[in-house]
Scaffold this active site. Structure first.
Site, PDB file in Angstrom:
ATOM      1  N   LEU A   1       5.713 -62.721  17.089  1.00 57.64           N
ATOM      2  CA  LEU A   1       4.445 -62.003  17.018  1.00 57.64           C
ATOM      3  C   LEU A   1       4.015 -62.036  15.559  1.00 57.64           C
ATOM      4  O   LEU A   1       4.843 -61.868  14.660  1.00 57.64           O
ATOM      5  CB  LEU A   1       4.590 -60.548  17.487  1.00 57.64           C
ATOM      6  CG  LEU A   1       4.703 -60.291  18.992  1.00 57.64           C
ATOM      7  CD1 LEU A   1       4.924 -58.803  19.257  1.00 57.64           C
ATOM      8  CD2 LEU A   1       3.476 -60.774  19.737  1.00 57.64           C
ATOM      9  N   ASP A   2       2.735 -62.221  15.314  1.00 61.89           N
ATOM     10  CA  ASP A   2       2.243 -62.262  13.943  1.00 61.89           C
ATOM     11  C   ASP A   2       2.513 -60.948  13.225  1.00 61.89           C
ATOM     12  O   ASP A   2       2.688 -59.897  13.860  1.00 61.89           O
ATOM     13  CB  ASP A   2       0.737 -62.525  13.934  1.00 61.89           C
ATOM     14  CG  ASP A   2       0.373 -63.853  14.582  1.00 61.89           C
ATOM     15  OD1 ASP A   2       1.183 -64.785  14.476  1.00 61.89           O
ATOM     16  OD2 ASP A   2      -0.707 -63.931  15.191  1.00 61.89           O
ATOM     17  N   LEU A   3       2.492 -60.999  11.907  1.00 59.80           N
ATOM     18  CA  LEU A   3       2.716 -59.813  11.082  1.00 59.80           C
ATOM     19  C   LEU A   3       1.806 -58.663  11.491  1.00 59.80           C
ATOM     20  O   LEU A   3       2.237 -57.509  11.588  1.00 59.80           O
ATOM     21  CB  LEU A   3       2.478 -60.171   9.606  1.00 59.80           C
ATOM     22  CG  LEU A   3       2.625 -59.042   8.595  1.00 59.80           C
ATOM     23  CD1 LEU A   3       4.084 -58.624   8.462  1.00 59.80           C
ATOM     24  CD2 LEU A   3       2.075 -59.457   7.235  1.00 59.80           C
ATOM     25  N   ASP A   4       0.532 -58.964  11.771  1.00 58.46           N
ATOM     26  CA  ASP A   4      -0.440 -57.920  12.065  1.00 58.46           C
ATOM     27  C   ASP A   4      -0.618 -57.658  13.562  1.00 58.46           C
ATOM     28  O   ASP A   4      -1.532 -56.950  13.967  1.00 58.46           O
ATOM     29  CB  ASP A   4      -1.794 -58.265  11.433  1.00 58.46           C
ATOM     30  CG  ASP A   4      -2.216 -59.713  11.683  1.00 58.46           C
ATOM     31  OD1 ASP A   4      -1.418 -60.461  12.273  1.00 58.46           O
ATOM     32  OD2 ASP A   4      -3.328 -60.079  11.282  1.00 58.46           O
ATOM     33  N   THR A   5       0.273 -58.220  14.393  1.00 65.67           N
ATOM     34  CA  THR A   5       0.237 -57.992  15.835  1.00 65.67           C
ATOM     35  C   THR A   5       1.410 -57.099  16.225  1.00 65.67           C
ATOM     36  O   THR A   5       2.494 -57.216  15.659  1.00 65.67           O
ATOM     37  CB  THR A   5       0.315 -59.327  16.600  1.00 65.67           C
ATOM     38  OG1 THR A   5      -0.807 -60.133  16.229  1.00 65.67           O
ATOM     39  CG2 THR A   5       0.277 -59.108  18.106  1.00 65.67           C
TER      40      THR A   5
END
Length: 247
Positions: A103-107
């Site tokens: 999962l992306d850093l901001d997700t």
């Protein structure tokens, strides 16, 4: 019985099969004292001495965890920039757990963690089309025509996405909450899909793998999964390679 080295490493919970291939390339694996960099190399864990960074392999009890990843954590086991990593949230486990996918850093949202490389590799394999469900707050109000483009597939970075399931859950002021179901895992795929129709993703959360839902699990918390939980990840076709796990 001899098996490919990356398969043995995955079974030992060192990493997924793909991650194990990189460890082999990096020269971090030895067999009977000899560094191995050949991906096709086979060994017998019952007869051969196999080490990872100088430590003999051990075959751990398998652990399966569903974590509600907060934003701001990277989905790796180490970060050269010193940012928080997802394994920081699982320090109660003596086993070395790794994330299944990313999962992306901001997700935020549902992230499977395990030491079972074979199962992790199977979940990620395109053949089994494991569906991932996301809820995305996006800027503005995407039209039915625009969402239809995403459902049919849209070109991102020169590659066309597979068909997706899309539905609007809510509209609020100048933004919309949209449910997205895909079975691909391209980097920042959901964000890029909406960027392609000029509706920026404001907030993104993964809510399910297959029918295994995050539910009311609090942000930053986890729960240990049962065999019945694991069965919910797959649809009609349960992979032969893990039928013994799910029996």
């Amino acid at each position: 019985m001899e098996e490919r080295l990356q398969k043995i490493l995955a079974k030992a919970g060192i990493a997924s099969r793909r991650g194990s291939e990189q460890l082999i390339r990096d020269g971090r694996i030895t067999v009977n004292g000899r560094p191995i960099t050949e991906l096709g190399f086979k060994a017998d864990p019952a007869k051969d001495t196999i080490t990872f960074d100088g430590k003999p392999l051990t075959f751990e009890h398998k652990v399966y965890v569903l974590l509600n990843k907060p934003a701001g954590y990277v989905t790796t086991l180490a970060d050269p920039q010193g940012r928080p990593i997802v394994s920081d949230l699982l320090q109660d486990f003596p086993e070395r757990l790794f994330p299944v996918g990313r999962l992306d850093l901001d997700t935020e949202g549902a992230l499977l963690m395990t030491n079972d490389g074979e199962l992790g590799n199977t979940i990620l394999h395109p053949r089994y089309e494991v569906k991932k469900t996301y809820e995305a707050w996006v800027a503005g109000f995407p039209s039915a025509k625009e969402l239809g483009r995403l459902e049919r597939g849209i070109e991102i970075d020169g590659v066309r996405t597979r068909p997706a399931q899309i539905r609007v859950l809510k509209r609020d002021k100048n933004q919309s909450l949209v449910e997205v179901i895909i079975h691909e895992g391209k980097k920042r795929q959901v964000r890029k899909m909406f960027q392609a129709i000029d509706h920026r993703v404001i907030h993104l959360k993964r809510t399910a793998y297959g029918k295994l839902r995050l539910g009311s699990l609090a942000r930053g918390k986890y729960r240990i999964l049962t065999i019945n939980d694991l069965k919910k990840i797959f649809s009609q076709k349960i992979p032969f390679t893990i039928k013994n796990i799910l029996a």
